[in-house]
Design a protein around this motif. Structure first.
Motif, PDB file in Angstrom:
ATOM      1  N   VAL A  68       0.753  -1.217   0.200  1.00 53.10           N
ATOM      2  CA  VAL A  68      -0.003   0.084   0.098  1.00 53.10           C
ATOM      3  C   VAL A  68       0.930   1.375   0.156  1.00 53.10           C
ATOM      4  N   PRO A  69       0.670   2.302  -0.908  1.00 49.89           N
ATOM      5  CA  PRO A  69       1.370   3.430  -1.009  1.00 49.89           C
ATOM      6  C   PRO A  69       0.723   4.374   0.072  1.00 49.89           C
ATOM      7  N   ARG A  70       1.634   4.956   0.666  1.00 54.01           N
ATOM      8  CA  ARG A  70       1.265   6.129   1.608  1.00 54.01           C
ATOM      9  C   ARG A  70       2.264   7.304   1.657  1.00 54.01           C
ATOM     10  N   GLY A  71       1.383   8.532   1.799  1.00 53.59           N
ATOM     11  CA  GLY A  71       1.980   9.876   1.720  1.00 53.59           C
ATOM     12  C   GLY A  71       2.229  10.322   3.145  1.00 53.59           C
ATOM     13  N   ALA A  72       1.242  11.418   3.610  1.00 53.25           N
ATOM     14  CA  ALA A  72       1.295  11.610   5.031  1.00 53.25           C
ATOM     15  C   ALA A  72       0.216  10.974   5.818  1.00 53.25           C
ATOM     16  N   GLY A  73      -0.691  10.264   5.246  1.00 56.17           N
ATOM     17  CA  GLY A  73      -1.610   9.736   5.926  1.00 56.17           C
ATOM     18  C   GLY A  73      -2.684  10.616   6.521  1.00 56.17           C
ATOM     19  N   THR A  74      -2.831  11.567   5.613  1.00 61.83           N
ATOM     20  CA  THR A  74      -4.038  12.609   6.188  1.00 61.83           C
ATOM     21  C   THR A  74      -5.551  12.303   5.228  1.00 61.83           C
ATOM     22  N   GLY A  75      -5.270  11.337   4.531  1.00 61.58           N
ATOM     23  CA  GLY A  75      -6.586  10.686   3.706  1.00 61.58           C
ATOM     24  C   GLY A  75      -7.668  10.628   4.582  1.00 61.58           C
ATOM     25  N   LEU A  76      -8.916  10.701   4.066  1.00 68.00           N
ATOM     26  CA  LEU A  76     -10.216  10.786   4.923  1.00 68.00           C
ATOM     27  C   LEU A  76     -10.948   9.577   4.595  1.00 68.00           C
ATOM     28  N   PRO A 133      -5.652  21.753  -0.666  1.00 69.51           N
ATOM     29  CA  PRO A 133      -6.249  21.145   0.219  1.00 69.51           C
ATOM     30  C   PRO A 133      -6.228  21.769   1.801  1.00 69.51           C
ATOM     31  N   SER A 134      -7.127  21.824   2.629  1.00 64.29           N
ATOM     32  CA  SER A 134      -7.178  22.460   4.021  1.00 64.29           C
ATOM     33  C   SER A 134      -5.965  21.762   4.628  1.00 64.29           C
ATOM     34  N   SER A 135      -5.586  20.482   4.296  1.00 61.36           N
ATOM     35  CA  SER A 135      -4.390  19.945   4.816  1.00 61.36           C
ATOM     36  C   SER A 135      -3.194  20.071   4.239  1.00 61.36           C
ATOM     37  N   GLN A 136      -3.095  21.079   3.700  1.00 64.12           N
ATOM     38  CA  GLN A 136      -1.822  21.406   2.438  1.00 64.12           C
ATOM     39  C   GLN A 136      -0.465  21.628   3.500  1.00 64.12           C
ATOM     40  N   CYS A 139      -0.182  17.263   3.874  1.00 62.46           N
ATOM     41  CA  CYS A 139      -0.371  16.207   2.941  1.00 62.46           C
ATOM     42  C   CYS A 139       0.670  16.345   1.629  1.00 62.46           C
ATOM     43  N   THR A 140       0.797  15.430   0.818  1.00 60.08           N
ATOM     44  CA  THR A 140       2.036  15.140  -0.025  1.00 60.08           C
ATOM     45  C   THR A 140       1.335  15.330  -1.639  1.00 60.08           C
ATOM     46  N   ILE A 141       2.084  15.669  -2.594  1.00 58.43           N
ATOM     47  CA  ILE A 141       1.790  15.671  -3.795  1.00 58.43           C
ATOM     48  C   ILE A 141       1.154  14.362  -4.321  1.00 58.43           C
ATOM     49  N   GLY A 143      -0.302  11.782  -2.556  1.00 61.95           N
ATOM     50  CA  GLY A 143      -1.578  11.707  -2.016  1.00 61.95           C
ATOM     51  C   GLY A 143      -2.400  12.512  -2.547  1.00 61.95           C
ATOM     52  N   ASN A 144      -2.093  13.656  -3.047  1.00 59.17           N
ATOM     53  CA  ASN A 144      -2.976  14.841  -3.547  1.00 59.17           C
ATOM     54  C   ASN A 144      -3.313  14.106  -5.163  1.00 59.17           C
ATOM     55  N   VAL A 145      -2.500  13.501  -5.780  1.00 59.99           N
ATOM     56  CA  VAL A 145      -2.565  13.166  -7.254  1.00 59.99           C
ATOM     57  C   VAL A 145      -3.519  11.731  -7.181  1.00 59.99           C
ATOM     58  N   ASN A 148      -6.791  13.119  -6.487  1.00 62.12           N
ATOM     59  CA  ASN A 148      -7.508  14.112  -7.048  1.00 62.12           C
ATOM     60  C   ASN A 148      -7.922  15.043  -6.233  1.00 62.12           C
ATOM     61  N   SER A 149      -7.182  15.745  -5.400  1.00 63.09           N
ATOM     62  CA  SER A 149      -7.702  16.348  -4.275  1.00 63.09           C
ATOM     63  C   SER A 149      -8.211  18.085  -4.585  1.00 63.09           C
ATOM     64  N   GLY A 150      -9.056  18.469  -3.911  1.00 60.34           N
ATOM     65  CA  GLY A 150      -9.497  19.829  -4.043  1.00 60.34           C
ATOM     66  C   GLY A 150      -9.174  20.652  -2.974  1.00 60.34           C
ATOM     67  N   GLY A 151      -9.760  21.760  -2.847  1.00 59.90           N
ATOM     68  CA  GLY A 151      -9.445  22.796  -1.789  1.00 59.90           C
ATOM     69  C   GLY A 151     -10.227  23.829  -2.008  1.00 59.90           C
ATOM     70  N   LEU A 204       2.932   2.914  -7.686  1.00 58.84           N
ATOM     71  CA  LEU A 204       3.476   3.796  -6.738  1.00 58.84           C
ATOM     72  C   LEU A 204       4.095   5.165  -7.544  1.00 58.84           C
ATOM     73  N   MET A 205       3.267   6.261  -7.354  1.00 63.99           N
ATOM     74  CA  MET A 205       3.625   7.497  -8.029  1.00 63.99           C
ATOM     75  C   MET A 205       4.858   7.982  -7.245  1.00 63.99           C
ATOM     76  N   THR A 206       6.183   8.299  -8.217  1.00 68.33           N
ATOM     77  CA  THR A 206       7.423   8.620  -7.295  1.00 68.33           C
ATOM     78  C   THR A 206       7.655  10.181  -7.875  1.00 68.33           C
ATOM     79  N   GLY A 414     -16.588  14.275  -3.317  1.00 67.54           N
ATOM     80  CA  GLY A 414     -16.017  15.138  -4.036  1.00 67.54           C
ATOM     81  C   GLY A 414     -14.673  15.215  -3.893  1.00 67.54           C
ATOM     82  N   GLU A 415     -14.027  14.754  -3.003  1.00 66.12           N
ATOM     83  CA  GLU A 415     -12.357  14.987  -3.019  1.00 66.12           C
ATOM     84  C   GLU A 415     -11.554  13.638  -2.135  1.00 66.12           C
ATOM     85  N   HIS A 416     -12.333  13.215  -1.352  1.00 64.54           N
ATOM     86  CA  HIS A 416     -11.611  12.214  -0.345  1.00 64.54           C
ATOM     87  C   HIS A 416     -11.673  10.992  -0.819  1.00 64.54           C
TER      88      HIS A 416
HETATM   89  C1  LIG Z   1      -7.598  18.488   8.361  1.00 66.54           C
HETATM   90  C2  LIG Z   1      -7.643  17.848   6.857  1.00 66.54           C
HETATM   91  C3  LIG Z   1      -8.204  18.674   5.822  1.00 66.54           C
HETATM   92  C4  LIG Z   1      -8.291  18.226   4.671  1.00 66.54           C
HETATM   93  N1  LIG Z   1      -8.881  18.963   3.790  1.00 66.54           N
HETATM   94  C5  LIG Z   1      -8.945  18.614   2.450  1.00 66.54           C
HETATM   95  C6  LIG Z   1      -9.524  19.453   1.246  1.00 66.54           C
HETATM   96  O1  LIG Z   1      -9.509  20.507   1.406  1.00 66.54           O
HETATM   97  N2  LIG Z   1      -9.264  18.750   0.127  1.00 66.54           N
HETATM   98  C7  LIG Z   1      -9.140  17.653  -0.192  1.00 66.54           C
HETATM   99  O2  LIG Z   1      -9.259  17.058  -1.268  1.00 66.54           O
HETATM  100  N3  LIG Z   1      -8.684  16.692   0.753  1.00 66.54           N
HETATM  101  C8  LIG Z   1      -8.625  17.202   1.952  1.00 66.54           C
HETATM  102  N4  LIG Z   1      -8.255  16.279   3.000  1.00 66.54           N
HETATM  103  C9  LIG Z   1      -8.088  14.801   2.675  1.00 66.54           C
HETATM  104  C10 LIG Z   1      -6.551  14.627   2.392  1.00 66.54           C
HETATM  105  O3  LIG Z   1      -5.479  15.597   2.945  1.00 66.54           O
HETATM  106  C11 LIG Z   1      -6.112  14.410   0.946  1.00 66.54           C
HETATM  107  O4  LIG Z   1      -6.947  13.267   0.534  1.00 66.54           O
HETATM  108  C12 LIG Z   1      -4.484  14.301   0.580  1.00 66.54           C
HETATM  109  O5  LIG Z   1      -4.471  14.260  -0.795  1.00 66.54           O
HETATM  110  C13 LIG Z   1      -4.037  12.921   1.248  1.00 66.54           C
HETATM  111  O6  LIG Z   1      -2.564  13.278   1.168  1.00 66.54           O
HETATM  112  P1  LIG Z   1      -1.694  12.219   1.935  1.00 66.54           P
HETATM  113  O7  LIG Z   1      -0.493  12.697   1.284  1.00 66.54           O
HETATM  114  O8  LIG Z   1      -2.010  12.511   3.437  1.00 66.54           O
HETATM  115  O9  LIG Z   1      -2.177  10.867   1.312  1.00 66.54           O
HETATM  116  P2  LIG Z   1      -2.357   9.498   2.062  1.00 66.54           P
HETATM  117  O10 LIG Z   1      -3.342   9.821   2.930  1.00 66.54           O
HETATM  118  O11 LIG Z   1      -0.962   8.855   2.835  1.00 66.54           O
HETATM  119  O12 LIG Z   1      -2.917   8.561   1.220  1.00 66.54           O
HETATM  120  C14 LIG Z   1      -4.224   8.852   0.419  1.00 66.54           C
HETATM  121  C15 LIG Z   1      -4.193   7.998  -0.832  1.00 66.54           C
HETATM  122  O13 LIG Z   1      -3.282   8.239  -1.730  1.00 66.54           O
HETATM  123  C16 LIG Z   1      -2.549   6.993  -2.094  1.00 66.54           C
HETATM  124  N5  LIG Z   1      -1.107   7.303  -2.347  1.00 66.54           N
HETATM  125  C17 LIG Z   1      -0.265   8.629  -1.357  1.00 66.54           C
HETATM  126  N6  LIG Z   1       0.837   8.384  -2.071  1.00 66.54           N
HETATM  127  C18 LIG Z   1       0.950   7.889  -2.957  1.00 66.54           C
HETATM  128  C19 LIG Z   1       1.743   7.711  -3.972  1.00 66.54           C
HETATM  129  N7  LIG Z   1       3.189   8.325  -4.169  1.00 66.54           N
HETATM  130  N8  LIG Z   1       1.643   6.802  -5.187  1.00 66.54           N
HETATM  131  C20 LIG Z   1       0.397   6.322  -5.289  1.00 66.54           C
HETATM  132  N9  LIG Z   1      -0.556   6.372  -4.341  1.00 66.54           N
HETATM  133  C21 LIG Z   1      -0.204   7.144  -3.348  1.00 66.54           C
HETATM  134  C22 LIG Z   1      -2.686   6.207  -0.777  1.00 66.54           C
HETATM  135  O14 LIG Z   1      -2.601   4.771  -1.172  1.00 66.54           O
HETATM  136  C23 LIG Z   1      -4.097   6.370  -0.430  1.00 66.54           C
HETATM  137  O15 LIG Z   1      -4.874   5.619  -1.237  1.00 66.54           O
HETATM  138  C24 LIG Z   1      -7.899  16.682   4.455  1.00 66.54           C
HETATM  139  C25 LIG Z   1      -7.759  15.929   5.501  1.00 66.54           C
HETATM  140  C26 LIG Z   1      -7.497  16.487   6.560  1.00 66.54           C
HETATM  141  C27 LIG Z   1      -6.939  15.570   7.876  1.00 66.54           C
END
Ligand SMILES: Cc1cc2nc3c(=O)[nH]c(=O)nc-3n(C[C@H](O)[C@H](O)[C@H](O)COP(=O)(O)OP(=O)(O)OC[C@H]3O[C@@H](n4cnc5c(N)ncnc54)[C@H](O)[C@@H]3O)c2cc1C
Length: 475
Positions: A68-76, A133-136, A139-141, A143-145, A148-151, A204-206, A414-416
């Protein structure tokens, strides 16, 4: 437990100091921001380079191990829960900004770069990375990709997919492919577009090549104060209906305003039914006339007060309060679950009424803070995970809200993303044939389903223990 031979092979690639396998340490990775389900990975791998990351995936392919790929673990939505996948590949050390091309307004960044770091790196040149994203700040690029995160500012600027030109992806067999390109319009199928939003199920996106935009010449930011969420919602439709496209249009209801005010002391009126944050940006000459129109619309829809930020410090304080709103929710309850649904903007009053009714029926407090301009709701369901019955009510209430979104012509996210959380809701918006075609598509990238199994679509054998109450906060 993971085969020691695999562990050894991984250590050969990344070094023993880039492996986390002690139970006390792996527990940190047991969930993301969706805490309803938890699963500890056997091992967390922290590659330092794209080459190491690809070599890690090749080892896993050789041994038939899921990851499982993980960025910052802020996913919801539980996207990086290590469901039926013993290995977690975490990108936190892939954190270099590789190239900034100011003339062509592009940046090449590694997947673990934090979203806000991109804008910070180019701000001195009058540029920014628009998806915010409010978690900017965490959160990592990557995870955003994947999501497909918004904000807040994606109302005007678009979501992540509109700002990603290319991605470097390690396929589940270890092959490295570059999808998309530095040019604006790459011929052929848009495989880059497919990867954006694929939630880690294609590999895994690098790296990513990002589009940068110019900082607008001017901003105006307004706080509108309303007696009811209905009035505030009607003002949202009124603003867009008047032909104005704000850069951001966000709503917070009374419960969230109370929490945010207690945390940040911005000066929000805690007796208001709802507040709107409306931000305009663009040419300086357009700002004042447009803001007058926005104020007129707000007053027409019953705003009892409008405050325009007087300077950059006030604007920054307002956004800080909004972007940290989720954090402030910790003041309201030991636990919360953030839902994510979409309705047509004009249906906001209906869905907010439904949310309130669902809350009453299930005896739950629900706070609302959301991207109102996009019709993207985020009801925050408050609970205490030590109360198993309350956890069950939270899950049932969330499902009812999502069903109501669909009934109103909207969607279940919408974005999570779908992650683990909404696997069961997918059939609400897709037919069995749709789902089959999507799974066939996934099979092109990941025939053995070894990248992020159990996400988006149910995987046979995968099992998630949702809502197992476990103490999370001290009492
Ligand atoms: C306080 C708070 C506010 C937030 N606000 C927003 C907001 O405004 N808009 C919004 O869209 N989201 C928001 N989020 C949700 C979250 O921050 C986003 O989904 C963000 O993009 C997740 O990034 P991450 O690096 O934490 O990814 P993770 O939580 O680590 O992973 C998310 C998903 O991406 C995959 N992934 C991560 N890195 C890679 C990689 N390198 N290659 C392939 N897959 C990968 C993981 O397997 C998982 O499925 C918020 C979350 C919190 C806690």
């Amino acid at each position: 437990m993971i085969d020691p031979n695999v562990l050894g092979a991984l250590a050969d690639v990344v070094g023993a100091d880039a492996l986390i396998a002690r139970p006390g340490e792996t527990r940190v990775y047991e969930c993301d921001g969706w805490t309803m389900a938890r699963q500890v990975p056997d091992v967390v791998v922290l590659p330092r380079t794209g080459e190491q990351a690809a070599a890690v995936v090749r080892v896993l392919h050789r041994h038939g191990v899921r990851f499982v790929p993980r960025g910052a673990g802020t996913g919801l939505s539980g996207g990086c829960l290590p469901l039926d996948a013993p290995v977690m590949i975490c990108t936190s050390r892939l954190n270099r900004i590789v190239e900034i091309d100011l003339i062509n307004r592009r940046a090449v960044v590694e997947a673990g770069v934090v979203n806000l770091a991109v804008t910070r790196a180019v701000a001195a040149h009058g540029l920014l990375y628009a998806p915010d994203p409010s978690s900017q700040s965490a959160c990592t690029i990557g995870g955003n990709v994947a999501e497909n995160s918004g904000g807040p500012h994606t109302l005007k600027y678009g979501v992540t997919t509109n700002h990603v030109l290319a991605v470097e992806l390690v396929l589940p067999d270890g092959e490295v492919v570059e999808l998309g390109g530095a040019m604006e319009d790459v011929p052929g199928y848009d495989l880059r577009g497919l990867v954006v939003g694929s939630e880690g199920t294609f590999g895994l996106m690098t790296r990513a090549t990002l589009r940068l935009v110019r900082e607008p010449e001017a901003w105006r930011t307004l706080l509108g104060v309303f007696e009811t969420v209905s009035d505030a919602s009607n003002a949202v439709s009124g603003i867009i209906g008047a032909g104005i496209v704000p850069a951001a249009l966000e709503m917070m209801d009374r419960l969230i305003v109370e929490a945010v005010e207690a945390a940040f002391h911005f000066g929000f009126p805690t007796d208001a039914g709802a507040v709107l944050i409306v931000e305009l940006d663009g040419a300086a000459a357009e700002m004042d006339p447009q803001m007058r129109d926005v104020i007129d619309v707000c007053r027409t829809h019953g705003a009892r007060e409008v405050r325009v930020a007087e300077d950059e410090a006030q604007r920054a304080a307002l956004w800080k309060s909004r972007k940290r709103a989720f954090g402030a929710v910790g003041r309201l309850a030991p636990n919360y679950c953030t839902q994510d649904g979409v309705v047509p903007r004009t249906k906001l009053p209906d869905i907010l009424r439904t949310i309130s009714a669902v809350g009453e029926r299930h005896r739950l407090r629900i706070a609302n803070v959301f991207h109102a301009g996009d019709g993207n709701i985020h009801p925050i369901l408050l609970y205490d995970e030590r109360d198993a019955d309350e956890v069950r009510r939270v899950i049932a209430a969330g499902q009812e809200i999502l069903r109501a979104c669909v009934d109103l012509g909207g969607s279940i996210t919408g974005e999570h993303g779908i992650g683990v959380e909404k696997v069961g809701e997918l059939p609400l918006i897709f037919s069995p044939q749709d789902l089959l075609v999507m799974q066939q598509l996934r099979g092109v990238f990941d025939p053995d389903q070894r990248a992020n199994p159990g996400k988006i679509f149910p995987t046979p054998g995968a099992c998630v223990e949702v809502s197992k109450p476990r103490r999370q906060v001290p009492v």
